[in-house]
Design an enzyme around this catalytic site. Structure first.
Site, PDB file in Angstrom:
ATOM      1  N   ASP A  56      29.308  39.256  29.642  1.00  0.00           N
ATOM      2  CA  ASP A  56      30.725  39.083  29.311  1.00  0.00           C
ATOM      3  C   ASP A  56      31.104  40.246  28.391  1.00  0.00           C
ATOM      4  OD1 ASP A  56      33.157  38.401  28.137  1.00  0.00           O
ATOM      5  OD2 ASP A  56      32.668  36.267  28.000  1.00  0.00           O
ATOM      6  N   SER A 137      46.630  50.389  33.690  1.00  0.00           N
ATOM      7  CA  SER A 137      47.670  49.878  34.592  1.00  0.00           C
ATOM      8  C   SER A 137      49.032  50.379  34.139  1.00  0.00           C
ATOM      9  CB  SER A 137      47.657  48.342  34.552  1.00  0.00           C
ATOM     10  OG  SER A 137      48.848  47.839  35.118  1.00  0.00           O
ATOM     11  N   TYR A 151      48.587  41.290  28.989  1.00  0.00           N
ATOM     12  CA  TYR A 151      48.086  42.301  29.931  1.00  0.00           C
ATOM     13  C   TYR A 151      48.718  43.661  29.634  1.00  0.00           C
ATOM     14  CZ  TYR A 151      46.552  44.403  34.318  1.00  0.00           C
ATOM     15  OH  TYR A 151      45.962  45.221  35.264  1.00  0.00           O
ATOM     16  N   LYS A 155      46.707  47.028  28.208  1.00  0.00           N
ATOM     17  CA  LYS A 155      46.574  48.291  28.943  1.00  0.00           C
ATOM     18  C   LYS A 155      47.178  49.458  28.157  1.00  0.00           C
ATOM     19  CE  LYS A 155      44.222  46.689  32.387  1.00  0.00           C
ATOM     20  NZ  LYS A 155      42.811  47.065  32.587  1.00  0.00           N
TER      21      LYS A 155
HETATM   22  N1  LIG Z   1      44.695  44.724  41.336  1.00  0.00           N
HETATM   23  C1  LIG Z   1      45.666  45.486  40.865  1.00  0.00           C
HETATM   24  O1  LIG Z   1      46.770  45.565  41.465  1.00  0.00           O
HETATM   25  C2  LIG Z   1      45.464  46.286  39.612  1.00  0.00           C
HETATM   26  C3  LIG Z   1      46.491  47.159  39.221  1.00  0.00           C
HETATM   27  C4  LIG Z   1      46.326  47.929  38.070  1.00  0.00           C
HETATM   28  C5  LIG Z   1      45.148  47.836  37.355  1.00  0.00           C
HETATM   29  N2  LIG Z   1      44.171  46.969  37.752  1.00  0.00           N
HETATM   30  C6  LIG Z   1      42.953  46.926  36.944  1.00  0.00           C
HETATM   31  O2  LIG Z   1      41.820  47.131  37.774  1.00  0.00           O
HETATM   32  C7  LIG Z   1      40.679  46.501  37.193  1.00  0.00           C
HETATM   33  C8  LIG Z   1      39.980  45.612  38.212  1.00  0.00           C
HETATM   34  O3  LIG Z   1      40.882  44.599  38.608  1.00  0.00           O
HETATM   35  P1  LIG Z   1      40.816  43.858  40.016  1.00  0.00           P
HETATM   36  O4  LIG Z   1      42.181  43.874  40.540  1.00  0.00           O
HETATM   37  O5  LIG Z   1      39.688  44.388  40.820  1.00  0.00           O
HETATM   38  O6  LIG Z   1      40.547  42.363  39.483  1.00  0.00           O
HETATM   39  P2  LIG Z   1      39.533  41.201  39.977  1.00  0.00           P
HETATM   40  O7  LIG Z   1      39.398  41.204  41.446  1.00  0.00           O
HETATM   41  O8  LIG Z   1      40.002  39.996  39.285  1.00  0.00           O
HETATM   42  O9  LIG Z   1      38.142  41.663  39.360  1.00  0.00           O
HETATM   43  C9  LIG Z   1      37.934  41.671  37.972  1.00  0.00           C
HETATM   44  C10 LIG Z   1      36.469  41.870  37.690  1.00  0.00           C
HETATM   45  O10 LIG Z   1      36.286  41.856  36.259  1.00  0.00           O
HETATM   46  C11 LIG Z   1      35.298  40.870  35.940  1.00  0.00           C
HETATM   47  N3  LIG Z   1      35.557  40.301  34.631  1.00  0.00           N
HETATM   48  C12 LIG Z   1      36.647  39.613  34.210  1.00  0.00           C
HETATM   49  N4  LIG Z   1      36.493  39.211  32.936  1.00  0.00           N
HETATM   50  C13 LIG Z   1      35.258  39.642  32.543  1.00  0.00           C
HETATM   51  C14 LIG Z   1      34.511  39.522  31.348  1.00  0.00           C
HETATM   52  N5  LIG Z   1      34.990  38.870  30.278  1.00  0.00           N
HETATM   53  N6  LIG Z   1      33.290  40.096  31.302  1.00  0.00           N
HETATM   54  C15 LIG Z   1      32.784  40.753  32.364  1.00  0.00           C
HETATM   55  N7  LIG Z   1      33.442  40.890  33.532  1.00  0.00           N
HETATM   56  C16 LIG Z   1      34.666  40.337  33.611  1.00  0.00           C
HETATM   57  C17 LIG Z   1      35.400  39.842  37.068  1.00  0.00           C
HETATM   58  O11 LIG Z   1      34.214  39.074  37.228  1.00  0.00           O
HETATM   59  P3  LIG Z   1      33.942  37.659  36.505  1.00  0.00           P
HETATM   60  O12 LIG Z   1      35.227  36.902  36.534  1.00  0.00           O
HETATM   61  O13 LIG Z   1      32.854  37.087  37.318  1.00  0.00           O
HETATM   62  O14 LIG Z   1      33.493  38.000  35.117  1.00  0.00           O
HETATM   63  C18 LIG Z   1      35.599  40.760  38.260  1.00  0.00           C
HETATM   64  O15 LIG Z   1      34.366  41.279  38.690  1.00  0.00           O
HETATM   65  C19 LIG Z   1      41.185  45.751  35.963  1.00  0.00           C
HETATM   66  O16 LIG Z   1      41.012  46.548  34.807  1.00  0.00           O
HETATM   67  C20 LIG Z   1      42.677  45.613  36.253  1.00  0.00           C
HETATM   68  O17 LIG Z   1      43.431  45.435  35.091  1.00  0.00           O
HETATM   69  C21 LIG Z   1      44.305  46.190  38.861  1.00  0.00           C
END
Ligand SMILES: NC(=O)c1ccc[n+]([C@@H]2O[C@H](COP(=O)([O-])OP(=O)(O)OC[C@H]3O[C@@H](n4cnc5c(N)ncnc54)[C@H](OP(=O)(O)O)[C@@H]3O)[C@@H](O)[C@H]2O)c1
Length: 257
Positions: A56, A137, A151, A155
């Site tokens: 975590d 983001s 959020y 960011k």
């Molecule tokens: N999707 C979008 O449109 C978007 C846009 C801009 C930026 N982002 C950024 O891209 C990154 C990845 O996001 P995603 O869209 O791929 O989200 P996601 O599918 O929800 O994946 C998030 C990952 O982070 C892990 N995680 C969450 N809390 C955690 C913790 N406390 N400790 C360790 N691992 C943790 C989750 O696994 P567990 O829950 O198993 O821990 C999962 O593997 C993030 O930084 C997000 O803010 C995403």
């Protein structure tokens, strides 16, 4: 491109983190992935011949262990750290949000990034080479997204951690950048879309629904090629958006497609 390098991708069990881990491994890096869901990271590690570490990022002890286990397993320190793990946090108007959830979101999204940097640097600096990429983001810029206070704030903090650390690290051989991937088809998007409208608010609910319906959610595998190009470059201290990607980096990105 990344032969001889050891990479650690937080949140590497699904979504963008998984895709970044896959592209780094495909191009020669030895890769560790971490997250809380052991089954997800195990699947990714099996797929790429890497290491899975249940951790975590909001817990400093876990982050230090993740850096130490990666070093022990691969026999050399982490030289590429992708601080990708994040949560959406509370989705609600500022006057209704749960303050404990707000704090928790900052612990994951901000402290988690800083913990990673702090724990990884002692392995990177002596070798005079290191790459840190923080996933940020567009929500952290401008006025942020309504009802996404934690959020957006987190960011903005990630952007400033990046800029500030880059100045300190200038000339060390260790670079730190932030990558803004645009809207991406992952569970995080689904989670926001599925938030009840009375919490998300009409504007935010409509915006995320529209990303989905208009086909504006990018494939994580495409998004990951941009991250790989930034990691392969010598840039430092920049906040780089996929939708205005610099031409020289676009050339580099072609290696990863
Ligand atoms: N999707 C979008 O449109 C978007 C846009 C801009 C930026 N982002 C950024 O891209 C990154 C990845 O996001 P995603 O869209 O791929 O989200 P996601 O599918 O929800 O994946 C998030 C990952 O982070 C892990 N995680 C969450 N809390 C955690 C913790 N406390 N400790 C360790 N691992 C943790 C989750 O696994 P567990 O829950 O198993 O821990 C999962 O593997 C993030 O930084 C997000 O803010 C995403």
């Amino acid at each position: 491109m990344f032969e001889g390098r050891v990479a650690l991708v937080t949140g590497g069990g699904r979504g963008i983190g998984k895709a970044i881990a896959q592209v780094l491994a495909k191009h020669g890096a030895k890769v560790a992935v971490s997250a809380r869901s052991t089954n997800e990271i195990n699947r990714v590690a099996d797929d790429i011949g890497g290491l899975a570490i249940t951790a975590d990022v909001s817990n400093y002890g876990d982050v230090q262990r993740m850096i130490d286990e990666t070093r022990k397993h691969f026999g050399q320190p982490v030289d590429i750290l992708v601080n990708n793990a994040a949560i959406v946090g509370p989705v609600n108007s500022v006057n209704f949000l749960d303050i404990a959830e707000w704090v928790k979101a900052l612990q994951v999204n901000v402290n988690g990034v800083m913990y990673g940097i702090y724990a990884a640097l002692p392995g990177m600096v002596p070798s005079e080479w290191g790459r840190i990429l923080n996933i940020t983001s567009g929500a952290g810029r401008g006025t942020g997204i309504p009802h996404l206070n934690a959020y957006s704030v987190s960011k903005a903090a990630v952007d400033m951690i990046t800029r500030n650390a880059a100045v300190d690290l200038d000339g060390s051989g260790v670079t730190i950048n932030a990558y803004s991937p645009g809207t991406v088809d992952t569970e995080m998007q689904t989670e926001i879309r599925e938030t009840p409208i009375e919490q998300a608010g009409g504007e935010t609910a409509a915006m995320f629904q529209n990303f989905y319906e208009s086909g504006n959610l990018a494939d994580p595998r495409l998004v990951a090629t941009y991250a790989a190009a930034i990691i392969a470059s010598d840039r430092n201290g920049e906040i780089i958006d996929r939708r205005s990607f610099p031409a020289d980096l676009e050339k580099l990105r072609q290696h990863f497609t």
